[in-house]
Design an enzyme around this catalytic site. Structure first.
Site, PDB file in Angstrom:
ATOM      1  N   CYS A   1       7.354  42.655 -26.904  1.00  0.00           N
ATOM      2  CA  CYS A   1       8.225  42.558 -28.070  1.00  0.00           C
ATOM      3  C   CYS A   1       9.368  41.612 -27.700  1.00  0.00           C
ATOM      4  CB  CYS A   1       8.768  43.936 -28.445  1.00  0.00           C
ATOM      5  SG  CYS A   1       9.817  44.650 -27.174  1.00  0.00           S
TER       6      CYS A   1
ATOM      7  N   HIS B   1       8.073  48.412 -18.264  1.00  0.00           N
ATOM      8  CA  HIS B   1       7.218  49.408 -17.612  1.00  0.00           C
ATOM      9  C   HIS B   1       5.849  48.794 -17.359  1.00  0.00           C
ATOM     10  CE1 HIS B   1      10.357  52.195 -18.476  1.00  0.00           C
ATOM     11  NE2 HIS B   1      10.255  52.004 -19.768  1.00  0.00           N
TER      12      HIS B   1
ATOM     13  N   HIS C   1      16.470  48.318 -23.238  1.00  0.00           N
ATOM     14  CA  HIS C   1      16.813  49.662 -23.719  1.00  0.00           C
ATOM     15  C   HIS C   1      18.311  49.866 -23.890  1.00  0.00           C
ATOM     16  CE1 HIS C   1      12.767  50.844 -23.083  1.00  0.00           C
ATOM     17  NE2 HIS C   1      12.812  50.981 -21.790  1.00  0.00           N
TER      18      HIS C   1
ATOM     19  N   HIS D   1      14.615  59.433 -22.149  1.00  0.00           N
ATOM     20  CA  HIS D   1      14.172  58.039 -22.191  1.00  0.00           C
ATOM     21  C   HIS D   1      15.439  57.173 -22.116  1.00  0.00           C
ATOM     22  CE1 HIS D   1      12.821  54.185 -23.756  1.00  0.00           C
ATOM     23  NE2 HIS D   1      11.571  54.572 -23.527  1.00  0.00           N
TER      24      HIS D   1
ATOM     25  N   GLU E   1      16.471  54.489 -23.449  1.00  0.00           N
ATOM     26  CA  GLU E   1      17.097  54.057 -24.709  1.00  0.00           C
ATOM     27  C   GLU E   1      17.899  55.210 -25.335  1.00  0.00           C
ATOM     28  OE1 GLU E   1      14.432  52.237 -27.554  1.00  0.00           O
ATOM     29  OE2 GLU E   1      15.818  52.641 -29.187  1.00  0.00           O
TER      30      GLU E   1
ATOM     31  N   SER F   1       5.348  46.572 -23.841  1.00  0.00           N
ATOM     32  CA  SER F   1       5.678  46.136 -22.473  1.00  0.00           C
ATOM     33  C   SER F   1       4.491  45.468 -21.804  1.00  0.00           C
ATOM     34  CB  SER F   1       6.089  47.340 -21.629  1.00  0.00           C
ATOM     35  OG  SER F   1       7.191  47.983 -22.182  1.00  0.00           O
TER      36      SER F   1
END
Ligand code: SF4
Length: 337
Positions: A24, A52, A85, A135, A137, A274
């Site tokens: 992305c 990741h 993130h 997570h 983010e 990712s």
């Protein structure tokens, strides 16, 4: 006897890569910023894995870009890249206070989430954040709204979500849109005023749409991404809901057993946000090599490249900058100002 009757002969005739796959833009920008800093001769670190994906991390390590878990591992004056993130505001302040060169790779979409959260706090809403607890983010988002209630799976919503006069709903970027909508519907009945800030990332939505569209035209879909990547798992789930068998893998090395493709003619390939698009090409080639008909297996490389060309549009560059060769005399000494 046809190839379909004889499992030892590959049956795959074609591999298609879903449209709009690859990194992305948030992940791509963060990786590019790290590469640019390193190419400019800076001792460069990323706070946490910038993506990741072990292959990409290994690539960055070859360039001298080091992943660190805490700011304490970065020497004064060195560069630290904040990944897509984002981080809590106090982390950013500490990095600046320690005299590090902060390169902010926070995705612009995530920056917008932070702004929206700060506004909701100012406006006095009870905030519900749909996201995966712990997570990165979500941890960063909570830095802007420490009292937000984080909810994830549907079975916990009823117990965790209070009844309040003024509530707001916001989301981690990669949550599935259907889940966000379902949660919004539940919250309507629990508040007098409900403010909905839809921060589900459009890239995630498009990825899911394109994956399902590709899945409808193939016999099996290979989904490529990190084992713990939530958006990758969601792609697998959606393919299965569409009634198409899905095989989730981390990369071409996981494709050892050709029998999973027995009887399949057309195989689709997609990947999480990712996953570099080059990994999808490599997976396509591997599928053709191990499970293609003899003619197709012999042309695996060429056909995989053609599948990649069909998926990557020039308007939407979906990979990061090419990894430049490292020039030893340009590499700064770690810790140098
Ligand atoms: S998924 Fe969307 S919000 Fe998250 S990093 Fe990628 S582009 Fe940004």
């Amino acid at each position: 006897m046809t190839p379909c009757d004889n499992p030892s002969v590959g049956t795959v005739q074609e591999v298609r890569i879903a449209q709009r796959t690859g990194f992305c833009y948030g992940v791509r920008e963060a990786i590019d910023k790290a590469k640019e800093a390193s190419a400019a001769g800076k001792a460069t670190h990323t706070l946490g894995q910038v993506v990741h994906n072990e292959g990409v991390i290994a690539d960055l390590e070859r360039l001298g870009i080091e992943t660190v878990d805490t700011l304490d591992d970065v020497d004064h004056g060195a560069a630290v890249v904040i990944r897509a993130h984002g981080v809590r505001p106090d982390v950013m302040e500490r990095a600046n206070a320690r005299g590090l060169e902060v390169i902010d790779g926070t995705c612009t979409w995530v920056i917008q989430e932070h702004r929206e959260l700060a506004k909701l706090v100012d406006e006095g809403y009870t905030i519900v954040l749909l996201g995966t607890p712990n997570h990165a983010e979500v941890v960063g988002m909570l830095g802007f709204a420490p009292d937000a209630i984080v909810v994830d799976e549907e079975d916990e919503w009823d117990q965790k979500i209070p009844r309040k006069k003024r509530m707001a709903l916001i989301s981690q970027s990669t949550q599935p849109p259907w889940k966000f909508e379902r949660l919004a519907a539940l919250m309507v009945g629990r508040s007098h005023e409900l403010k909905i800030v839809n921060t589900v990332c459009p890239v995630t939505i498009r990825r899911q749409e394109d994956t399902v569209e590709a899945a409808r035209e193939v016999d099996l879909m290979v989904v490529v991404g990190g084992r713990s990547s939530a958006n990758t798992k969601e792609l697998t789930r959606l393919v299965e809901i569409a009634g198409v068998p899905a095989l989730q893998i981390e990369g071409e090395a996981d494709l050892i057993d050709p029998s999973v493709f027995d009887g399949k003619r057309i195989v689709g390939v997609t990947g999480g946000t990712s996953t570099p698009i080059e990994d999808l090409r490599d997976v396509a080639r591997r599928v053709l090599e191990i499970a293609g008909t003899p003619d197709v297996a012999a042309r695996a490389e060429e056909l995989a490249r053609a599948a990649l060309a069909g998926a990557a549009t020039p308007a939407g560059r979906t990979t990061s900058l090419p990894t430049p060769a490292r020039t030893p005399d340009k590499v700064a000494t770690p810790g140098a100002a």
